[in-house]
Design an enzyme around this catalytic site. Sequence first.
Site, short mmCIF file in Angstrom:
data_model
loop_
_atom_site.label_atom_id
_atom_site.label_comp_id
_atom_site.label_asym_id
_atom_site.label_seq_id
_atom_site.Cartn_x
_atom_site.Cartn_y
_atom_site.Cartn_z
N GLU A 1 0.84 -1.19 0.00
CA GLU A 1 0.00 0.00 0.00
C GLU A 1 0.88 1.25 0.00
OE1 GLU A 1 -3.10 -0.46 -0.28
OE2 GLU A 1 -4.16 1.35 0.25
N ASP B 1 -4.82 13.30 -39.36
CA ASP B 1 -4.29 12.90 -38.05
C ASP B 1 -3.01 12.08 -38.21
OD1 ASP B 1 -5.62 11.11 -35.13
OD2 ASP B 1 -4.10 12.67 -35.33
N LYS C 1 -13.29 -2.68 -36.45
CA LYS C 1 -14.02 -1.49 -36.01
C LYS C 1 -15.51 -1.87 -35.91
CE LYS C 1 -11.13 2.13 -38.06
NZ LYS C 1 -11.16 3.33 -38.94
N GLU D 1 -11.47 2.76 -27.87
CA GLU D 1 -12.88 3.13 -27.89
C GLU D 1 -13.01 4.55 -28.38
OE1 GLU D 1 -14.74 2.54 -24.18
OE2 GLU D 1 -16.76 2.97 -24.87
#
Length: 864
Positions: free
Chosen positions: A354, A721, A617, A580
């Site tokens: 932790e 792009d 896709k 996504e």
Amino acid sequence: MGNAASMVAVVVVLLVRAQGGCRYALGMEDGTIPDSDITASSAWSDSTEAKHGRLSTGEGDGAWCPAGAVFPSASEYLQVDLRSLHFLALVGTQGRHADGHGREFARSYRLRYSRDGRTWITWKDRWGQEVVSGNENTYDVVLKDLGPPIVARYVRFYPLADRVMSVCLRVELYGCLWNDGLLVYTAPVGHVMHLSGSPVYLNDSTYDGSVESGVQFGGLGQLFDGVLGGNDFTETKELRVWPGYDYLGWSREALGQGSVDIEFHFEKTRSFHTMQVHSNNRHTQGVRVFSKVDCQFKPGLLLPWSSPPLSLAVPLEDLKDPSSRPISLPLGGRPAQILRCQFAFADRWMLISEISFYSGTNSLFSSVLSLLPSLVPPEPPTTNPMMDNTGNSTLSGERGRGRGGGKRERTFPLITAILIGCLVGIILLLLTVIAVILWRQYWKKILGKVMEEGFQHDFQNARLSQLFHPSLHSSIPPFATSSLLPLPPGCGMDLEKGLPPTQEEPPPYPDAPPYPALSPPFPASVPHYAEADIVSLQGVSGNNTYAVPALTSTSPTAADCTPLPELPRHCLVFKEKLGEGQFGEVHLCEIESPQELPNLEFPFNVRKGRPLLVAVKILRPDASKNARNDFLKEGKILSRLKDPNIIRLLGVCVSSDPLCMVTEYMESGDLNQYLSHRVLLDKTGPTHNTPTISYPALIAMASQIASGMKFLSSLNFVHRDLATRNCLRPIKIADFGMSRNLYAGDYYRIQGRAVLPIRWMAWECILMGKFTTASDVWAFGVTLWEMLSVCQEQPYSNLTDEQVIDNAGEFFRDHGRQVYLSRPDVCPQGLYDLMLSCWNRDCKLRPSFAHIHSFLTEDAMNMV
């Protein structure tokens, strides 16, 4: 004051981390969560819509009930927006009772959550199970502990059924505010230890991010779940889990370096006082507490690392004790939004359970406000059955000590004085911010007026709404334009529109070197398109993948459009989700026997019996009609791209929903990830174990990118792009970059809608929304700069997104104040000249891709 703030921060951290002290009802039942923050995929009627899905309430017809069947699709959901990040330890569900008239409930459900509203994660318990058992009747409340807990803003409940039946749901969430502010941490993947022939798995099994090249990133996991490991790391606190579950551990030998690097990204800048690391010290088995920690602090996402780094040695007096222990490390109150720490190995293994940070927001005012609850006792809770006594007693103890004797009387005037001073400072700061906003709005109006007078006709035809919603004047950066220069013809203006000729061609940037050999002008017929001139598609990945001229019946390329090959859907075997976008997802799939599918677009050199990896896709079933039409158009466009350096469309599945496009997939990944893990090989040869790449290899890859872009430009295609993230290996130009969480930081979000790669965009794209082959050339120059920098940093990494937009304004005004990307250390001057020519203000003077390809294959290879 600093000690008091640290004390409060400690209390807050303990409340957040200890699951028993973080189980407060968050407001579904008592109405604290407003109706507007409760939504659903559908509702059976107005009386069963989302707002009625509150635990133990009977409004409307008594619950939320979806309109569609949840079997077998399991796509209906009830969503709760908590408005900010919360630590969730418990959920409660209930069916529709309606005073005895209801009969619907959910026997099980799935949970999905998100921290940003874009990336959704399916919750799994500590044993990897997704399905949560729900209700057995309509009236009982069933509470389920979340192990592991969730850190999220949005939570969705997906009711499930094993047959066609009606389900209804009421819910409540239990937890507390996530005051840590930690969004994600990045760390090496844990290793497997072998003890007496038995494996001990020291991996981060609850990490909810991604894993690539041995590094986990983009999520949270066991290092922040509030569970501390014991002295013997082979024993766990949970039943039915594997040995080593409570720890994340690394082997120095397997890691190949002397330290473990962990990076922490926070929601905002904080002042870090202490870091506490719970570490194992089973030295008899080669496990020891780290010997030293070196920490770097980054005040903001785009700011440089502060120097010098902080180096902390760990006391070694009691390390012979094999007990696990928390190690507290003072961080000196340094401000940071990103914290990177290197934990040095002291033995063969390092195990951490932790990590806690005792910190506060970087504001004295926030520290004062955090102290006020200890001075003024709150109203005691009355009806909340989930309130935990431990959390209240902790705060009550602090309040009791504050009221003892005359101590409070001496402290409160000081606190009041500081508070008043802070309030005055904040008021002055707000006035300054308002003044700046008004000033920028003033210049925005001036720019809009000048633009309207000078270029009114062309702006109407450009229709910037495709990129800058909802209007031009709310989106163009507010530049001071007291003397605007006319735009070079062709740079964001349609040549066919008949604009008045400019009186004087503006010169290129000051002191620009001549480029007679590097920058031949485009021919007069160079295509460049406004929105009205092109087919502009909103692709599945979320970006306008390719902008192409509108085809006519006489277009020579229109005849080339052959019917898209339909592939049988059952041949696609899902492997993992690659990314996504706004309208769909990109999945990695496998075709088990590609030779048995004769209608594949082209033959493969795949051995018989071996599967073929493909990228698929997938359009969301709930996509709009326009999105479906764009999807089909995108498929037709991609089917025309047949070049060895362009990703190929293999086939489609459009006979039924969901619509799919199947494209090539390069197993070697993208160019950005490949180069970022390498260093450039110099003449002295390799000096360390880091993988290298040679200058000729870089130029060869750049030449292949130029070749692919030359093919696109020959068809008048505009990519929009181009970047290393969109170049796969072996070199094939693709468009998946925007859909991947890994590259979310490379895109700038416009008013919560469009996302734009502004650091790769030409100035006329940013200001005018005009994309041309010449603007792709600009992006190629940035891509070439990335490659020569071995992808070690973002373009313009020293500038914020707003400053990048401001820099586009400097190109527009052409007063010599524009900023260029600097020459990489290993980049020859001749190659940097090529980059500068790609960034020419006048798009007509930028080189063509044919010339760039020729230069890279003939001249650049000989430069050293």
